[in-house]
Design an enzyme around this catalytic site. Structure first.
Site, PDB file in Angstrom:
ATOM      1  N   HIS A 249       0.824  -1.213   0.000  1.00 28.49           N
ATOM      2  CA  HIS A 249       0.000   0.000   0.000  1.00 28.49           C
ATOM      3  C   HIS A 249       0.859   1.265   0.000  1.00 28.49           C
ATOM      4  O   HIS A 249       1.773   1.390   0.812  1.00 28.49           O
ATOM      5  CB  HIS A 249      -0.868  -0.030   1.267  1.00 28.49           C
ATOM      6  CG  HIS A 249      -1.893   1.044   1.369  1.00 28.49           C
ATOM      7  ND1 HIS A 249      -2.165   1.686   2.550  1.00 28.49           N
ATOM      8  CD2 HIS A 249      -2.744   1.567   0.455  1.00 28.49           C
ATOM      9  CE1 HIS A 249      -3.140   2.561   2.363  1.00 28.49           C
ATOM     10  NE2 HIS A 249      -3.518   2.510   1.090  1.00 28.49           N
TER      11      HIS A 249
ATOM     12  N   HIS B 176      -1.065  11.246  -1.648  1.00 26.04           N
ATOM     13  CA  HIS B 176      -2.355  10.763  -1.145  1.00 26.04           C
ATOM     14  C   HIS B 176      -3.325  11.895  -0.834  1.00 26.04           C
ATOM     15  O   HIS B 176      -4.458  11.907  -1.298  1.00 26.04           O
ATOM     16  CB  HIS B 176      -2.136   9.916   0.118  1.00 26.04           C
ATOM     17  CG  HIS B 176      -3.421   9.416   0.710  1.00 26.04           C
ATOM     18  ND1 HIS B 176      -4.176  10.155   1.594  1.00 26.04           N
ATOM     19  CD2 HIS B 176      -4.092   8.258   0.514  1.00 26.04           C
ATOM     20  CE1 HIS B 176      -5.250   9.474   1.926  1.00 26.04           C
ATOM     21  NE2 HIS B 176      -5.235   8.323   1.291  1.00 26.04           N
TER      22      HIS B 176
HETATM   23  O1  G3P Z   1      -6.497   1.843  -3.083  1.00 17.42           O
HETATM   24  C1  G3P Z   1      -6.909   1.405  -1.847  1.00 17.42           C
HETATM   25  C2  G3P Z   1      -6.533   2.344  -0.730  1.00 17.42           C
HETATM   26  O2  G3P Z   1      -5.333   2.994  -1.011  1.00 17.42           O
HETATM   27  C3  G3P Z   1      -7.615   3.340  -0.503  1.00 17.42           C
HETATM   28  O3  G3P Z   1      -7.428   4.145   0.586  1.00 17.42           O
HETATM   29  O4  G3P Z   1      -6.991   6.367   1.488  1.00 17.42           O
HETATM   30  O5  G3P Z   1      -5.185   4.666   1.453  1.00 17.42           O
HETATM   31  O6  G3P Z   1      -5.912   5.746  -0.640  1.00 17.42           O
HETATM   32  P1  G3P Z   1      -6.333   5.285   0.720  1.00 17.42           P
HETATM   33 MG    MG Z   2      -4.787   4.659  -2.174  1.00 21.11          MG
END
Ligand code: G3P
Ligand code: MG
Length: 249
Positions: free
Chosen positions: A12, A54
């Site tokens: 992630h 982000h």
């Molecule tokens: O793509 C899945 C995840 O990244 C969504 O949440 O807020 O971490 O971008 P966020």
């Molecule tokens: Mg994301």
């Protein structure tokens, strides 16, 4: 269902806990732990450069201020996007999407590009990211384009219909199956709390792959794997994933 080229595990935001999220340094850390697929967030500068970030604003993860949608790339490129995390990452820059494309292809890694538009930039961002992805991965296995914003995914679909898309769901809102159908997605990615065997089977019956974010607990991951999940996005690159329990390379 169609063939699925993406690995089960995706790191992630690069590997955005052990290194500053959405930087090349984070991708290197994730690759060192054996990850061969990544998720990252992509948005646009004022002058249309696609880059990784982000938040809608710069404060949390860079030395800058305000919305990047009002700043040209030449100025964004000077920001420190690593010092907030820890001293060894000071002066780590914001990466251009093109740099991440090069890293992934050089390391035989797959990418899930979350189209993360600044407010009001949904269609512009979806269009630009899709065109950039098609150009950067020409001839290679393409990235999976995802978004919480149907408008951004619709723009991506219209710009580059051949690129795979996924609808992100933080809740199972009224009408999501119809939206997924209209957007021509190959996968639905939900918050892990909403994913269970019944939903996985429902998605598979539609021909859609089932993915989840952000799973950092081994018991949750094991349950989802037993239920037939196709993709798991995790922050816990040192304890979960392809090389869990091994030393990073
Ligand atoms: O793509 C899945 C995840 O990244 C969504 O949440 O807020 O971490 O971008 P966020
Ligand atoms: Mg994301």
């Amino acid at each position: 269902m169609k063939p699925w080229p993406y690995p089960l595990w995706l790191a992630h935001r690069g590997a955005g806990k052990l290194a500053p999220e959405n930087t090349l340094a984070a991708f290197r850390v994730g690759a060192g732990f054996g990850f061969r697929a990544f998720e990252c967030d992509v948005k646009l500068s004022r002058d249309g450069e696609a880059f990784l970030l982000h938040d809608d604003t710069l404060e949390r993860t860079t030395g800058g201020r305000g919305s990047p949608a009002g700043i040209d790339w030449a100025d964004l490129a000077t920001l420190d996007a690593g010092g907030w995390h820890s001293p060894p990452f000071a002066a780590e820059p914001l990466p251009r999407f093109a740099q991440i494309a090069a890293f992934c292809q050089a390391n035989a890694c797959m990418l899930n590009v979350e189209i993360k538009p600044c407010p009001g930039e949904e269609a512009r961002t979806g269009t630009a990211v899709a065109h950039a992805a098609a150009r950067l991965w020409a001839g290679a296995l393409p990235p999976l384009l995802s978004s919480f914003k149907p408008e951004a995914l619709a723009a991506a679909r219209d710009a580059e219909p051949g690129l795979p898309r996924a609808l992100l769901l933080d809740s199972l809102w009224e009408g999501w199956p119809e939206a997924a159908e209209a957007l021509g997605v190959v996968a639905v990615i939900t918050n892990w709390r909403w994913m269970d065997r019944a939903l996985i089977q429902r998605l598979h019956a539609h021909g859609w792959r089932a993915m989840v974010y952000t799973v950092n607990d081994a018991a949750v991951a094991e349950r989802l794997i037993a239920d037939g999940i196709d993709g798991i996005i995790t922050d816990a690159v040192d304890t979960l994933g392809p090389a869990a329990g091994r030393q990073p390379r």
